[in-house]
Scaffold this motif. Structure first.
Motif, mmCIF file in Angstrom:
data_model
loop_
_atom_site.group_PDB
_atom_site.id
_atom_site.type_symbol
_atom_site.label_atom_id
_atom_site.label_comp_id
_atom_site.label_asym_id
_atom_site.label_seq_id
_atom_site.Cartn_x
_atom_site.Cartn_y
_atom_site.Cartn_z
ATOM 1 N N ALA A 38 0.818 -1.192 0.087
ATOM 2 C CA ALA A 38 0.086 0.063 0.095
ATOM 3 C C ALA A 38 0.858 1.262 0.023
ATOM 4 O O ALA A 38 0.640 2.301 -0.785
ATOM 5 N N ALA A 39 1.957 1.084 0.720
ATOM 6 C CA ALA A 39 3.102 2.289 0.755
ATOM 7 C C ALA A 39 3.584 2.362 -0.639
ATOM 8 O O ALA A 39 3.889 3.737 -0.995
ATOM 9 N N LEU A 40 3.947 1.357 -1.146
ATOM 10 C CA LEU A 40 4.415 1.438 -2.552
ATOM 11 C C LEU A 40 3.418 1.986 -3.495
ATOM 12 O O LEU A 40 3.999 2.674 -4.596
ATOM 13 N N SER A 41 2.397 1.758 -3.395
ATOM 14 C CA SER A 41 1.369 2.227 -4.424
ATOM 15 C C SER A 41 1.254 3.646 -4.215
ATOM 16 O O SER A 41 1.057 4.348 -5.013
ATOM 17 N N LEU A 42 1.158 4.233 -3.112
ATOM 18 C CA LEU A 42 1.223 5.722 -2.727
ATOM 19 C C LEU A 42 2.772 6.258 -3.592
ATOM 20 O O LEU A 42 2.396 7.229 -4.019
ATOM 21 N N LEU A 43 3.743 5.800 -3.224
ATOM 22 C CA LEU A 43 4.968 6.349 -3.857
ATOM 23 C C LEU A 43 4.786 6.234 -5.512
ATOM 24 O O LEU A 43 5.268 6.841 -6.273
ATOM 25 N N GLY A 44 4.074 5.099 -6.024
ATOM 26 C CA GLY A 44 3.821 4.802 -7.330
ATOM 27 C C GLY A 44 3.055 5.845 -7.865
ATOM 28 O O GLY A 44 3.499 6.648 -9.051
ATOM 29 N N ILE A 45 1.731 6.136 -7.351
ATOM 30 C CA ILE A 45 0.967 7.511 -7.841
ATOM 31 C C ILE A 45 1.693 8.828 -7.732
ATOM 32 O O ILE A 45 1.090 9.658 -8.586
ATOM 33 N N THR A 46 2.418 9.027 -6.742
ATOM 34 C CA THR A 46 2.931 10.206 -6.391
ATOM 35 C C THR A 46 4.141 10.569 -7.568
ATOM 36 O O THR A 46 4.077 11.474 -8.020
ATOM 37 N N ALA A 47 4.746 9.540 -7.678
ATOM 38 C CA ALA A 47 5.971 9.562 -8.849
ATOM 39 C C ALA A 47 5.342 9.579 -10.165
ATOM 40 O O ALA A 47 5.666 10.492 -10.996
ATOM 41 N N SER A 48 4.113 9.223 -10.585
ATOM 42 C CA SER A 48 3.823 9.160 -11.906
ATOM 43 C C SER A 48 3.000 10.547 -11.988
ATOM 44 O O SER A 48 3.137 10.988 -13.229
#
Length: 278
Positions: free
Chosen positions: A147-157
């Protein structure tokens, strides 16, 4: 924004009937030809070679890392409301990261929003992960990590797309995005899963239709309408409503509950996101 929120609910509905990456691979196999057709109908300008490359990166981060993290988190038992709360810190992280990445000014109130958002999520996780010594933890550490990795993914994208794909049409750019994500999750499914899918389950078919057609295609049309009406800039201000919306329907449909500490944490996190969006 309620339409965006339904992605969490319908993912939670369908995830018991398919492995997470396999589920995504099936979804993208449906979405990709639909997105090609949408781009052709809209007569969208196709990206240049450089823009296409950037769109592939956005697709890997957004539809691969972000959605993949959410799907795996659900498969690991993370409650939908908690996953939505974690992911919806995206406006907070984006607003506080753009200063360093894009050279935009970050105001003190945005830093305050970041602190409040993180504190609110910590309050929710303290209860849901069983750190308060109360009930048994809901979801695994692996699930919360994704879930934290998901947050990083959408922020970076979000930051990457703003920097490199601002002029790319959402439909034609989406073709490259979903192609990249499809390759990524298909490879992941081939390496780590057994391609288990229960196509006989009505819940899975409903979930698949909603995620592949409504969220992946209809939202593009809505985005174009908002852009034409000059309302796209207002969408972020509604982002903080997503956790509460998801938590309500997760309680209604799946019986997920939030205790007093978790509810207070959600309120603090929502306040943090609201301050950033101001």
């Amino acid at each position: 924004m309620p339409l965006w929120s339904t992605g969490f609910i319908f993912t939670k509905l369908g995830i018991p009937y398919a492995e997470p990456l396999t589920f995504m691979a099936v979804r993208f196999a449906i979405v990709l030809p639909l997105m090609v057709g949408l781009a052709l109908v809209m007569r969208a300008a196709w990206p240049s070679r450089t823009e296409a490359g950037h769109s592939l990166v956005v697709g890997a981060l957004l539809h691969g890392l972000y959605l993949g993290g959410v799907f795996i988190a659900f498969a690991e038992g993370v409650p939908a409301g908690v996953a939505a709360l974690i992911v919806c810190l995206q406006p907070v992280l984006t607003a506080t990261a753009v200063g360093a990445v894009l050279g935009e000014q970050v105001r003190p109130v945005q830093w305050l929003g970041l602190v409040l958002g993180l504190a609110g999520v910590a309050m929710v996780l303290w209860r849901k992960m069983g750190l308060d010594g109360g009930l048994e933890a809901e979801g695994s550490l692996v699930g919360y990590g994704f879930a934290a990795l998901s947050l990083l993914g959408i922020t970076a994208s979000t930051i990457y797309q703003k920097r490199f794909c601002a002029d790319v049409h959402p439909a034609s750019g989406g073709v490259y995005q979903y192609a990249a994500a499809g390759v990524l999750v298909t490879a992941g499914a081939a390496l780590t899963e057994t391609w288990r899918v229960d196509f006989t389950a009505p819940e899975f078919l409903i979930s698949l239709f909603w995620l592949a057609v409504v969220l992946s295609i209809v939202t593009v049309w809505l985005l174009m309408i908002m852009i034409r009406r000059g309302a796209a800039s207002k969408v972020a201000s509604l982002f903080y409503l997503v956790p509460a919306f998801v938590a309500f329907f997760a309680w209604l449909l799946f019986g997920e509950t939030l205790g007093p500490l978790a509810l207070a944490g959600m309120a603090v996190a929502v306040l943090g996101v609201a301050l950033v969006n101001r």
